[in-house]
Design an enzyme around this catalytic site. Sequence first.
Site, short mmCIF file in Angstrom:
data_model
loop_
_atom_site.label_atom_id
_atom_site.label_comp_id
_atom_site.label_asym_id
_atom_site.label_seq_id
_atom_site.Cartn_x
_atom_site.Cartn_y
_atom_site.Cartn_z
N TYR A 112 0.85 -1.19 0.00
CA TYR A 112 0.00 0.00 0.00
C TYR A 112 0.89 1.25 0.00
O TYR A 112 0.60 2.23 -0.68
CB TYR A 112 -0.92 0.02 1.23
CG TYR A 112 -1.91 -1.12 1.26
CD1 TYR A 112 -2.99 -1.16 0.37
CD2 TYR A 112 -1.80 -2.15 2.19
CE1 TYR A 112 -3.92 -2.19 0.41
CE2 TYR A 112 -2.73 -3.18 2.23
CZ TYR A 112 -3.77 -3.21 1.35
OH TYR A 112 -4.68 -4.24 1.38
N GLU B 299 -0.53 -16.99 -9.64
CA GLU B 299 0.53 -16.19 -10.24
C GLU B 299 1.92 -16.55 -9.70
O GLU B 299 2.92 -15.94 -10.09
CB GLU B 299 0.25 -14.70 -9.98
CG GLU B 299 -1.00 -14.22 -10.67
CD GLU B 299 -1.27 -12.74 -10.46
OE1 GLU B 299 -0.39 -12.03 -9.93
OE2 GLU B 299 -2.36 -12.28 -10.85
N CYS C 284 -5.86 -5.62 -7.80
CA CYS C 284 -5.70 -5.20 -6.42
C CYS C 284 -5.26 -6.36 -5.52
O CYS C 284 -4.75 -6.12 -4.43
CB CYS C 284 -6.98 -4.55 -5.90
SG CYS C 284 -8.46 -5.55 -6.10
N HIS C 285 -5.41 -7.59 -5.99
CA HIS C 285 -4.95 -8.74 -5.21
C HIS C 285 -3.42 -8.74 -5.07
O HIS C 285 -2.89 -9.40 -4.19
CB HIS C 285 -5.44 -10.05 -5.83
CG HIS C 285 -4.97 -10.30 -7.22
ND1 HIS C 285 -5.62 -9.75 -8.32
CD2 HIS C 285 -3.93 -11.01 -7.71
CE1 HIS C 285 -4.99 -10.14 -9.42
NE2 HIS C 285 -3.96 -10.89 -9.08
N ASN D 220 -12.14 -0.75 -5.80
CA ASN D 220 -11.81 -1.15 -7.17
C ASN D 220 -13.00 -1.87 -7.79
O ASN D 220 -13.36 -2.96 -7.37
CB ASN D 220 -10.58 -2.07 -7.15
CG ASN D 220 -10.23 -2.63 -8.50
OD1 ASN D 220 -10.78 -2.23 -9.52
ND2 ASN D 220 -9.31 -3.57 -8.52
#
Length: 165
Positions: A87, A147, A118-119, A110
């Site tokens: 953040y 990912e 945003c993850h 979002n």
Amino acid sequence: MPQISFNSPVGALTIFEFDGQIVSLDWGFVEDMETSPVLDEAKSQINAYFAQKLTRFDLPLAPGGTPFQAAVWAAMCDIPLGQTATYQDLARIAGSPKGFRAVGMACGKNPIPILIPCHRVLATGGKPGGYSGDGGLETKEALLKLEGVDLYPVKKASQQTAFDL
């Protein structure tokens, strides 16, 4: 407003389009679907992402929000697949170095999760923070795992601290 629903590994997703741009992605199914070329392409790209054949989305996005939120969401889109940012990192990029709480609020607002990733945003120290998508942190963890990001790596015995024991 054109919308399309489909199943994904993180649940049913519905994508909404307005004027040729993606404006929202929600969890759940809608009954009255009206597809479009943009929605068909979004579905195709999301399916390719889940099949691990796509590393960056290339879609017209129009999330709508304040200038600060838009700056945060744009910065999120620049976080490469398989990497994370904090953040605080995004607050600096968005021009408000002490605005990490405002970044958290932007993450929570979002309207196009997954496509605006945003993850990939974590709290300081690698803690997951929150996730507004359906399933909350479970979904965030599943997307990061897909990912190749391990939020909870196994520590070697020599790396453990007294707090870990």
